[in-house]
Write a protein that holds these residues in place. Structure first.
Motif: not given
Length: 303
Positions: A120-125
């Motif tokens: 979804d485009g969220t930066v995880q790490s």
């Protein structure tokens, strides 16, 4: 000759391993691909054999987890660099070149952490930070230098990795990256971040939040503290964990699995069983260290 062996660990990865291999085949930088198959029984072996990139495959007789598979792969690596890559990760075409170039520009760095982004485009790490109570947690903000690398997509200097004792194979899953980065830092190495994009299907192979997840996660955090942290920090966190476990039955039924007394007692039992070996490993880590445990802790814990 390629500079990097990209190691992909898989276990029952038939649903997503092809996307990973396709992304590796599209890399702009030549490399060696080594897939460690943790005794998959879902047709993964056939998919690996049929893939046009013809990856090398090391098939293990049993599931040794991510840590065990990476440790087994390290013995097979003959390139200066080794990449750790989850089988549910798909790196952008310039991922490897960016990581290699970032390491080349940072001679004191032994590892570079890529940027993992969810669908979804969220930066995880973008790496791992160290909390004030000794948890290794994902850092979502970009940073030139990070405490540790995220094992989902990182590139490491092989000589440095071997010099600090390699990968903690007995961890099975979780904290093998934080423990490794901590030992590298104790030995005087840096860990850096890179704008190297990797799309990650987080949790495709494991079940984050499950009882087994929390068992491995809590156990390995305590073991990492006992191996790497200052003595007073490790003892304080171990006693805090035990004390909270003792009073939890008075608080009623917990909602989160990691606050269930039964699970926490299993964690304490596993740590106690490994304590003699862990203390020997702590001594070995101390002998290899060029920086004090307190210095590394003060520089990074809670920052």
């Amino acid at each position: 000759m390629p500079s990097t062996t990209v190691v992909v660990v898989t276990w029952r990865g038939a649903a997503h391993i092809i996307a990973c291999l396709d992304a590796l085949a599209a890399q702009s930088r030549p490399h060696r691909t080594l897939v460690v198959d943790n005794a998959s029984d879902d047709g993964t072996a056939a998919l690996l054999a049929a893939h046009p990139s013809k990856p090398e495959v090391l098939r293990l007789r049993r599931n040794t987890g991510y840590a065990g598979a990476m440790a087994a792969a390290l013995d097979k690596v003959d390139t200066p660099l080794m990449a750790w890559l989850n089988d549910d990760a798909a790196p952008a075409p310039d991922w490897l070149s960016t990581c290699e170039d970032t390491l080349a520009k940072a001679p004191l760095a032994a590892a570079v952490s890529a940027r993992l982004t969810l669908a979804d485009g969220t930066v995880q790490s973008t790496g791992v930070r160290l909390t004030a109570d000794g948890h290794g947690v994902d850092l979502p903000e970009p940073a030139e230098e990070v405490f540790g690398f995220c094992g989902g997509a990182a590139v490491l200097n092989v000589e440095a990795l071997r010099s600090v004792g390699g990968v903690p194979a007995s961890y099975f899953c979780y904290y093998e990256d934080t423990d490794t980065a901590w030992r590298l830092r104790l030995a005087g190495w840096d860990v850096v971040g890179a704008e190297a994009e990797v799309t990650h299907r987080h949790g495709a192979s494991t079940r984050p939040g499950s009882v087994q997840f929390h068992l491995w996660n809590e156990r390995n955090r305590l073991l990492t503290l006992l191996r790497c942290a200052p003595r007073e920090v490790a003892l304080r966190q171990l006693l805090k964990f035990a004390a909270l476990t003792a009073i939890l039955p008075l608080r009623g039924k917990p909602e989160a699995p990691n606050f269930r007394p039964s699970l926490r007692c299993r964690v304490l039992g596993a740590v106690a069983a490994r304590l003699p070996r862990t203390l020997l490993e702590r001594r070995a880590i101390g002998r290899r260290a060029t920086l004090g445990r307190g210095a590394v802790w003060d520089a990074w814990a809670g920052n």
